[in-house]
Design a protein around this motif. Structure first.
Motif, PDB file in Angstrom:
ATOM      1  N   GLN A   1       0.839  -1.200   0.000  1.00  0.00           N
ATOM      2  CA  GLN A   1       0.000   0.000   0.000  1.00  0.00           C
ATOM      3  C   GLN A   1       0.874   1.250   0.000  1.00  0.00           C
ATOM      4  O   GLN A   1       1.837   1.339   0.748  1.00  0.00           O
ATOM      5  CB  GLN A   1      -0.902   0.007   1.237  1.00  0.00           C
ATOM      6  CG  GLN A   1      -1.672   1.292   1.484  1.00  0.00           C
ATOM      7  CD  GLN A   1      -2.784   1.534   0.487  1.00  0.00           C
ATOM      8  OE1 GLN A   1      -3.571   0.634   0.231  1.00  0.00           O
ATOM      9  NE2 GLN A   1      -2.857   2.721  -0.077  1.00  0.00           N
ATOM     10  N   PHE A   2       0.519   2.223  -0.821  1.00  0.00           N
ATOM     11  CA  PHE A   2       1.235   3.499  -0.872  1.00  0.00           C
ATOM     12  C   PHE A   2       0.444   4.552  -0.111  1.00  0.00           C
ATOM     13  O   PHE A   2      -0.783   4.604  -0.194  1.00  0.00           O
ATOM     14  CB  PHE A   2       1.415   3.964  -2.327  1.00  0.00           C
ATOM     15  CG  PHE A   2       1.981   5.349  -2.427  1.00  0.00           C
ATOM     16  CD1 PHE A   2       3.320   5.578  -2.183  1.00  0.00           C
ATOM     17  CD2 PHE A   2       1.166   6.427  -2.735  1.00  0.00           C
ATOM     18  CE1 PHE A   2       3.848   6.864  -2.259  1.00  0.00           C
ATOM     19  CE2 PHE A   2       1.686   7.712  -2.814  1.00  0.00           C
ATOM     20  CZ  PHE A   2       3.031   7.921  -2.573  1.00  0.00           C
ATOM     21  N   SER A   3       1.144   5.399   0.610  1.00  0.00           N
ATOM     22  CA  SER A   3       0.523   6.548   1.262  1.00  0.00           C
ATOM     23  C   SER A   3       1.539   7.677   1.338  1.00  0.00           C
ATOM     24  O   SER A   3       2.731   7.474   1.113  1.00  0.00           O
ATOM     25  CB  SER A   3       0.033   6.182   2.672  1.00  0.00           C
ATOM     26  OG  SER A   3       1.112   5.835   3.515  1.00  0.00           O
ATOM     27  N   VAL A   4       1.059   8.850   1.668  1.00  0.00           N
ATOM     28  CA  VAL A   4       1.925   9.992   1.900  1.00  0.00           C
ATOM     29  C   VAL A   4       1.841  10.327   3.382  1.00  0.00           C
ATOM     30  O   VAL A   4       0.750  10.444   3.939  1.00  0.00           O
ATOM     31  CB  VAL A   4       1.493  11.218   1.057  1.00  0.00           C
ATOM     32  CG1 VAL A   4       2.355  12.421   1.363  1.00  0.00           C
ATOM     33  CG2 VAL A   4       1.550  10.880  -0.422  1.00  0.00           C
ATOM     34  N   SER A   5       2.988  10.430   4.022  1.00  0.00           N
ATOM     35  CA  SER A   5       3.057  10.812   5.428  1.00  0.00           C
ATOM     36  C   SER A   5       3.358  12.301   5.477  1.00  0.00           C
ATOM     37  O   SER A   5       4.439  12.730   5.067  1.00  0.00           O
ATOM     38  CB  SER A   5       4.147  10.013   6.148  1.00  0.00           C
ATOM     39  OG  SER A   5       3.853   8.631   6.100  1.00  0.00           O
ATOM     40  N   LEU A   6       2.393  13.072   5.944  1.00  0.00           N
ATOM     41  CA  LEU A   6       2.520  14.526   5.964  1.00  0.00           C
ATOM     42  C   LEU A   6       2.914  15.016   7.353  1.00  0.00           C
ATOM     43  O   LEU A   6       2.294  14.637   8.351  1.00  0.00           O
ATOM     44  CB  LEU A   6       1.197  15.176   5.565  1.00  0.00           C
ATOM     45  CG  LEU A   6       0.670  14.848   4.174  1.00  0.00           C
ATOM     46  CD1 LEU A   6      -0.710  15.467   3.975  1.00  0.00           C
ATOM     47  CD2 LEU A   6       1.635  15.342   3.108  1.00  0.00           C
ATOM     48  N   THR A   7       3.898  15.881   7.410  1.00  0.00           N
ATOM     49  CA  THR A   7       4.234  16.538   8.661  1.00  0.00           C
ATOM     50  C   THR A   7       3.308  17.751   8.788  1.00  0.00           C
ATOM     51  O   THR A   7       3.191  18.540   7.859  1.00  0.00           O
ATOM     52  CB  THR A   7       5.723  16.921   8.715  1.00  0.00           C
ATOM     53  OG1 THR A   7       6.012  17.497   9.985  1.00  0.00           O
ATOM     54  CG2 THR A   7       6.135  17.846   7.618  1.00  0.00           C
ATOM     55  N   VAL A   8       2.593  17.829   9.898  1.00  0.00           N
ATOM     56  CA  VAL A   8       1.601  18.892  10.084  1.00  0.00           C
ATOM     57  C   VAL A   8       1.923  19.705  11.331  1.00  0.00           C
ATOM     58  O   VAL A   8       2.563  19.218  12.258  1.00  0.00           O
ATOM     59  CB  VAL A   8       0.161  18.312  10.162  1.00  0.00           C
ATOM     60  CG1 VAL A   8      -0.179  17.558   8.883  1.00  0.00           C
ATOM     61  CG2 VAL A   8      -0.025  17.415  11.373  1.00  0.00           C
ATOM     62  N   LYS A   9       1.431  20.949  11.354  1.00  0.00           N
ATOM     63  CA  LYS A   9       1.674  21.841  12.491  1.00  0.00           C
ATOM     64  C   LYS A   9       0.630  21.675  13.578  1.00  0.00           C
ATOM     65  O   LYS A   9       0.925  21.847  14.761  1.00  0.00           O
ATOM     66  CB  LYS A   9       1.705  23.293  12.012  1.00  0.00           C
ATOM     67  CG  LYS A   9       2.866  23.581  11.097  1.00  0.00           C
ATOM     68  CD  LYS A   9       2.820  24.998  10.587  1.00  0.00           C
ATOM     69  CE  LYS A   9       3.960  25.226   9.612  1.00  0.00           C
ATOM     70  NZ  LYS A   9       3.916  26.501   8.950  1.00  0.00           N
TER      71      LYS A   9
ATOM     72  N   PHE B   1       1.163  13.569  10.779  1.00  0.00           N
ATOM     73  CA  PHE B   1       2.099  13.417  11.890  1.00  0.00           C
ATOM     74  C   PHE B   1       2.558  14.782  12.371  1.00  0.00           C
ATOM     75  O   PHE B   1       3.152  15.547  11.617  1.00  0.00           O
ATOM     76  CB  PHE B   1       3.315  12.591  11.442  1.00  0.00           C
ATOM     77  CG  PHE B   1       2.960  11.200  11.021  1.00  0.00           C
ATOM     78  CD1 PHE B   1       2.936  10.167  11.949  1.00  0.00           C
ATOM     79  CD2 PHE B   1       2.635  10.922   9.701  1.00  0.00           C
ATOM     80  CE1 PHE B   1       2.601   8.881  11.558  1.00  0.00           C
ATOM     81  CE2 PHE B   1       2.301   9.639   9.304  1.00  0.00           C
ATOM     82  CZ  PHE B   1       2.278   8.619  10.235  1.00  0.00           C
ATOM     83  N   GLN B   2       2.290  15.078  13.633  1.00  0.00           N
ATOM     84  CA  GLN B   2       2.711  16.348  14.231  1.00  0.00           C
ATOM     85  C   GLN B   2       3.958  16.122  15.072  1.00  0.00           C
ATOM     86  O   GLN B   2       3.967  15.248  15.951  1.00  0.00           O
ATOM     87  CB  GLN B   2       1.585  16.923  15.089  1.00  0.00           C
ATOM     88  CG  GLN B   2       1.918  18.260  15.702  1.00  0.00           C
ATOM     89  CD  GLN B   2       0.774  18.823  16.528  1.00  0.00           C
ATOM     90  OE1 GLN B   2      -0.384  18.600  16.237  1.00  0.00           O
ATOM     91  NE2 GLN B   2       1.126  19.564  17.566  1.00  0.00           N
ATOM     92  N   ASP B   3       4.999  16.885  14.823  1.00  0.00           N
ATOM     93  CA  ASP B   3       6.250  16.850  15.599  1.00  0.00           C
ATOM     94  C   ASP B   3       6.966  15.506  15.550  1.00  0.00           C
ATOM     95  O   ASP B   3       7.664  15.139  16.489  1.00  0.00           O
ATOM     96  CB  ASP B   3       5.989  17.220  17.071  1.00  0.00           C
ATOM     97  CG  ASP B   3       5.374  18.593  17.236  1.00  0.00           C
ATOM     98  OD1 ASP B   3       5.698  19.484  16.422  1.00  0.00           O
ATOM     99  OD2 ASP B   3       4.564  18.770  18.169  1.00  0.00           O
TER     100      ASP B   3
END
Length: 112
Positions: free
Chosen positions: A5-13, A53-55
């Motif tokens: 499975q492909f996904s994008v892991s985004l870093t968020v504020k 994902f935050q921090d």
């Protein structure tokens, strides 16, 4: 090579604001969702999966969830590429990371 499975892991504020935004686009928390208090969520809409994902990460990550990350790591190493974060152990959950030629981070994350 089966990448999974492909996904994008985004870093968020702000995980709560990001969750609300992606829900407005029709995404829902995946059953193995994480949580606001844990500062990570897996969101899904149809076959599209994103991780919020935050921090936890400094940059966004392209993520694959293969059944055998160790075999993929061995194949990538055999082709002469450098692994940034090698797998651990001989069985069970593990992950490894590498960068593409432009510095984009790619993670192979085996859950079992």
């Amino acid at each position: 090579m089966e990448l999974g499975q492909f996904s994008v892991s985004l870093t968020v504020k702000d995980i709560a604001k990001s969750k609300e935004f992606y829900e407005s686009l029709g995404f829902q928390c995946h059953p193995e969702c994480g949580g606001i208090e844990e500062k990570w969520l897996i969101m899904q809409k149809d076959t599209v999966v994103i991780g919020l994902f935050q921090d936890m990460f400094e940059q966004n990550i392209l993520t694959f969830n293969p059944k055998d990350a160790r075999a993929i790591e061995a194949e990538i190493k055999a082709k002469g590429y450098t692994i940034d974060s090698p797998t651990s152990g001989e069985s069970g959950p593990t992950h490894f990371m590498l960068k593409d030629p432009d510095g984009n981070l790619i993670m192979f994350d085996q859950h079992f």
